[in-house]
Motif scaffolding. Sequence first.
Motif, mmCIF file in Angstrom:
data_model
loop_
_atom_site.group_PDB
_atom_site.id
_atom_site.type_symbol
_atom_site.label_atom_id
_atom_site.label_comp_id
_atom_site.label_asym_id
_atom_site.label_seq_id
_atom_site.Cartn_x
_atom_site.Cartn_y
_atom_site.Cartn_z
ATOM 1 N N SER A 131 56.868 44.556 87.880
ATOM 2 C CA SER A 131 56.113 43.365 87.392
ATOM 3 C C SER A 131 55.910 42.457 88.608
ATOM 4 C CB SER A 131 57.197 42.905 86.368
ATOM 5 O OG SER A 131 57.320 43.660 85.230
ATOM 6 N N MET A 132 54.766 41.675 88.316
ATOM 7 C CA MET A 132 54.268 40.634 89.580
ATOM 8 C C MET A 132 53.860 39.497 88.760
ATOM 9 S SD MET A 132 52.211 43.277 91.905
ATOM 10 C CE MET A 132 51.071 43.894 90.812
ATOM 11 N N LEU A 133 54.140 38.188 89.534
ATOM 12 C CA LEU A 133 53.757 36.803 88.944
ATOM 13 C C LEU A 133 52.402 36.549 89.860
ATOM 14 C CD1 LEU A 133 57.101 35.083 88.232
ATOM 15 C CD2 LEU A 133 55.674 36.020 86.724
ATOM 16 N N TYR A 134 51.596 36.095 89.246
ATOM 17 C CA TYR A 134 50.133 35.784 89.921
ATOM 18 C C TYR A 134 49.719 34.577 89.254
ATOM 19 C CZ TYR A 134 45.330 36.120 91.657
ATOM 20 O OH TYR A 134 44.138 35.809 92.212
ATOM 21 N N GLN A 135 49.113 33.475 90.393
ATOM 22 C CA GLN A 135 48.473 32.212 89.858
ATOM 23 C C GLN A 135 47.278 32.273 90.104
ATOM 24 O OE1 GLN A 135 50.609 28.900 91.422
ATOM 25 N NE2 GLN A 135 51.478 28.585 89.474
ATOM 26 N N LEU A 136 46.177 31.944 89.158
ATOM 27 C CA LEU A 136 44.627 31.715 89.210
ATOM 28 C C LEU A 136 44.299 30.697 88.232
ATOM 29 C CD1 LEU A 136 42.252 33.096 90.412
ATOM 30 C CD2 LEU A 136 41.999 34.406 88.102
ATOM 31 N N ASP A 137 43.468 29.658 89.076
ATOM 32 C CA ASP A 137 43.148 28.361 88.234
ATOM 33 C C ASP A 137 43.953 27.606 87.559
ATOM 34 O OD1 ASP A 137 40.702 29.653 89.337
ATOM 35 O OD2 ASP A 137 40.199 30.659 87.270
ATOM 36 N N GLY A 138 45.324 27.706 88.060
ATOM 37 C CA GLY A 138 46.420 26.723 87.483
ATOM 38 C C GLY A 138 47.145 27.503 86.462
ATOM 39 N N MET A 194 57.433 33.251 79.311
ATOM 40 C CA MET A 194 55.952 33.073 79.116
ATOM 41 C C MET A 194 55.766 33.175 77.607
ATOM 42 S SD MET A 194 52.971 35.211 81.125
ATOM 43 C CE MET A 194 53.566 34.577 82.757
ATOM 44 N N SER A 195 54.948 32.218 77.089
ATOM 45 C CA SER A 195 54.852 31.909 75.769
ATOM 46 C C SER A 195 53.718 32.714 74.991
ATOM 47 C CB SER A 195 54.428 30.475 75.485
ATOM 48 O OG SER A 195 53.249 29.974 75.971
ATOM 49 N N THR A 196 52.775 32.971 75.648
ATOM 50 C CA THR A 196 51.680 33.974 75.033
ATOM 51 C C THR A 196 51.573 35.238 75.776
ATOM 52 O OG1 THR A 196 49.322 33.888 74.356
ATOM 53 C CG2 THR A 196 50.164 32.454 76.476
ATOM 54 N N THR A 197 50.843 36.016 75.024
ATOM 55 C CA THR A 197 50.455 37.500 75.604
ATOM 56 C C THR A 197 49.178 37.422 76.274
ATOM 57 O OG1 THR A 197 49.380 38.306 73.702
ATOM 58 C CG2 THR A 197 51.871 38.897 73.868
ATOM 59 N N ASP A 198 48.421 36.309 76.117
ATOM 60 C CA ASP A 198 47.035 36.298 76.942
ATOM 61 C C ASP A 198 47.270 36.171 78.355
ATOM 62 O OD1 ASP A 198 46.150 36.093 74.416
ATOM 63 O OD2 ASP A 198 45.830 33.925 74.251
ATOM 64 N N HIS A 199 47.977 36.007 78.772
ATOM 65 C CA HIS A 199 48.508 35.875 80.495
ATOM 66 C C HIS A 199 49.107 37.040 81.025
ATOM 67 C CE1 HIS A 199 47.652 31.374 80.241
ATOM 68 N NE2 HIS A 199 46.653 31.913 80.021
ATOM 69 N N ILE A 200 49.251 38.302 80.203
ATOM 70 C CA ILE A 200 49.803 39.386 80.575
ATOM 71 C C ILE A 200 48.969 40.373 80.758
ATOM 72 C CG2 ILE A 200 51.447 41.031 79.911
ATOM 73 C CD1 ILE A 200 53.130 39.331 78.185
ATOM 74 N N ARG A 201 48.814 41.196 81.726
ATOM 75 C CA ARG A 201 47.777 42.136 82.111
ATOM 76 C C ARG A 201 48.873 43.610 82.315
ATOM 77 N NH1 ARG A 201 45.637 39.077 80.229
ATOM 78 N NH2 ARG A 201 43.522 37.866 81.040
ATOM 79 N N ASN A 202 48.520 44.751 81.758
ATOM 80 C CA ASN A 202 49.229 45.946 81.991
ATOM 81 C C ASN A 202 48.379 46.850 82.590
ATOM 82 O OD1 ASN A 202 51.949 45.690 80.865
ATOM 83 N ND2 ASN A 202 50.939 44.982 78.939
ATOM 84 N N PHE A 203 48.411 47.263 83.730
ATOM 85 C CA PHE A 203 47.653 48.215 84.376
ATOM 86 C C PHE A 203 48.150 49.257 85.358
ATOM 87 C CE2 PHE A 203 48.295 44.870 87.359
ATOM 88 C CZ PHE A 203 47.888 45.478 88.678
ATOM 89 N N CYS A 204 47.428 50.310 85.647
ATOM 90 C CA CYS A 204 48.006 51.311 86.566
ATOM 91 C C CYS A 204 46.872 51.662 87.652
ATOM 92 C CB CYS A 204 48.150 52.690 85.665
ATOM 93 S SG CYS A 204 47.024 53.283 84.957
ATOM 94 N N ILE A 205 47.228 52.288 88.636
ATOM 95 C CA ILE A 205 46.332 52.777 89.951
ATOM 96 C C ILE A 205 46.373 54.223 89.641
ATOM 97 C CG2 ILE A 205 45.955 52.708 92.309
ATOM 98 C CD1 ILE A 205 47.703 50.313 92.470
ATOM 99 N N ILE A 206 44.894 54.815 89.399
ATOM 100 C CA ILE A 206 44.755 56.191 89.482
ATOM 101 C C ILE A 206 43.847 56.597 90.756
ATOM 102 C CG2 ILE A 206 45.244 56.521 87.006
ATOM 103 C CD1 ILE A 206 42.126 56.074 86.343
ATOM 104 N N ALA A 207 44.031 57.742 91.080
ATOM 105 C CA ALA A 207 43.112 58.232 92.078
ATOM 106 C C ALA A 207 43.283 59.488 92.495
ATOM 107 C CB ALA A 207 43.363 57.235 93.305
ATOM 108 N N HIS A 208 42.427 60.207 93.354
ATOM 109 C CA HIS A 208 42.966 61.538 93.982
ATOM 110 C C HIS A 208 43.905 61.483 94.828
ATOM 111 C CE1 HIS A 208 41.536 65.570 94.903
ATOM 112 N NE2 HIS A 208 42.075 65.331 96.145
ATOM 113 N N VAL A 209 44.866 62.445 94.990
ATOM 114 C CA VAL A 209 45.899 62.491 95.852
ATOM 115 C C VAL A 209 45.452 62.018 97.414
ATOM 116 C CG1 VAL A 209 45.527 64.725 96.748
ATOM 117 C CG2 VAL A 209 47.865 63.873 96.880
ATOM 118 N N ASP A 210 46.219 61.068 97.964
ATOM 119 C CA ASP A 210 45.942 60.518 99.319
ATOM 120 C C ASP A 210 44.975 59.648 99.329
ATOM 121 O OD1 ASP A 210 47.005 60.413 101.862
ATOM 122 O OD2 ASP A 210 45.780 61.958 102.579
#
Length: 599
Positions: free
Chosen positions: A63-70, A1-17
């Motif tokens: 890591s996951m690959l995802y397509q949106l609006d081409g 992937m040539s640019t970092t504009d299309h990379i998203r780093n995120f986590c999931i946070i919540a209470h237990v269960d």
Amino acid sequence: MSTTDHIRNFCIIAHVDHGKTTLSDRLLEQTSTVQRRDMKAQLLDSMDLERERGITIKSHPVSMLYQLDGKDYLFNLIDTPGHVDFSYEVSRSLAACEGALLLVDAAQGIEAQTVANAHLAMEQGLEIIPVINKIDLPGAQPEVIEQQIEDVLAIPREEAIHASGKSGIGIDDILEAVAKRLPPPRWTEGPCARVLIFDNVYDTYKGVICYVRVFSGTLKAGDEVMMMGTGQKTIIKEVGRFSPSMIPEKELAAGRTGYVVTAIKNLTEIKIGDTITQASDPASTMLPGYKEVRPMVFSGIYPLDTSDYNKLKASMAKFQLNDAALVYQPESSVALGFGFRCGFLGLLHMEIVQERLRREYDMDIISTYPSVVYKVKLTDGTIKEVHNPVFMPNTDLIEYIEEPTIRATIHTPSSHIGDILALVSEKRGMCDHTETVDGTRVMLVCTLPLNEILIDFNDRLKSITKGYGSMDYEIGEYQQSDLVKMDIMVNAEPVDAFSSIVHRDKAESRGRVLCERLKEIMPQQMFKIPIQATVGSKIIARETISAFRKDVTAKCYGGDISRKRKLLEKQKEGKKRMKQIGKVSIPQDAFIQILKTSN
């Protein structure tokens, strides 16, 4: 992937269960990261212990690959734990991300750890997307939860996404929001390579494997790199991504999350939270990692068989690499032999560490009664920290003792508020103030001694509130308290493994319980054995193990009573002599049984 504009780093946070791992399963399915035939529930919870208990213990990147609006996007997700004891895992994961999905259960609403994790994310400057999960449950109230999110966390209710990790509702909306609402990777323009280590694992064949987030620069196999915290230099053997298993790649570029295999085999040379940079062109400043964790609960861990000490030592070193919050140092006990004094973040953390040592490292271990760090002001003006009751100074040298307190936030249905206040009062705590979350739930802010919540506080809170109460806590100030060291004496000899520091008002009841348990467990001898609980020179509880008694009068049939008396007196003299020279050795299984029931 040539640019970092299309990379998203995120986590999931919540209470237990609240459904973090189930939601991450659906995200992996929707992005075709895992084929349906390979899919199983709680895919990222790879540890047997995580699956059995239904909780996440370690952070898991993928890591996951995802397509949106081409456009092609690369999503780097880190699934985080929810329990208060593992908030250090959450803080590390947040340092490696730009955004977070904040999950709230549509039936249970905002709970203690939801608020704590949201504040952690806000402190790190992350973009938060609120997700109301489990909307397909019969008791779901998404509109009420939206209002709670706005009132408690000050996040506009319109931003919340309605979803269900189980049935797959709203998964596309979440993926689209991640692509559109979360920012691209930060700090990518730096001239030098800066890479954050947010986790480590030890592999028998590859050695130390670092889980990393590349902020700037690139890493590839063959590069000579330096750990900025320790100054250690090493050669990279392999780099790659998680999908969700490890897949080698040519290089890790800026904005990416993945793993790095180094030539380092020594477990102590890589610190979690350190920054990796190129040895030939090092960066000048380290990345802001995460706050240093401080252990709050201390307990001794000993091998059941003393010959296993070296095996336990090696296991602890490997374990610490995988769990940065575990702190340990060698200690010895007269009763239990050689072992380690270990520091944990809380009781669940202690329980998980012990269970993982038993399963993953095949160790038979016993732990002593958990304690906290006390500050003792001596009469000469010095302050001494006491981790172990055995090292408590004599009472005539002590001016006063301070104990650590916690500031607890308890979320509970309003119908149980009276019972919870009674529990807090019983544990020597006080309620500072209460807030109403909505019509049915209240939030209590209480100050409690840390020592009092060690054993059964959380269990009793769950029992009182029928499972709906939740607690989060942060460490408060040290405060002066009337504390005493309680010893258990067996046949007038103190047993160091049973020593504990307790409040003066509770010493008698605790001493009585321990004496009763020891009386049940210990074998009889040929003479009476007194078991005493003492505070200083004062005996506060006592039980007596009666002696084996041979019937010396059996051969007397008839005749004068004085014959029987003579035999009984002779036996009495013998027992007295025996007691003077006899020694009582407490069997190992008695220690094991009493410490298991104490914990």
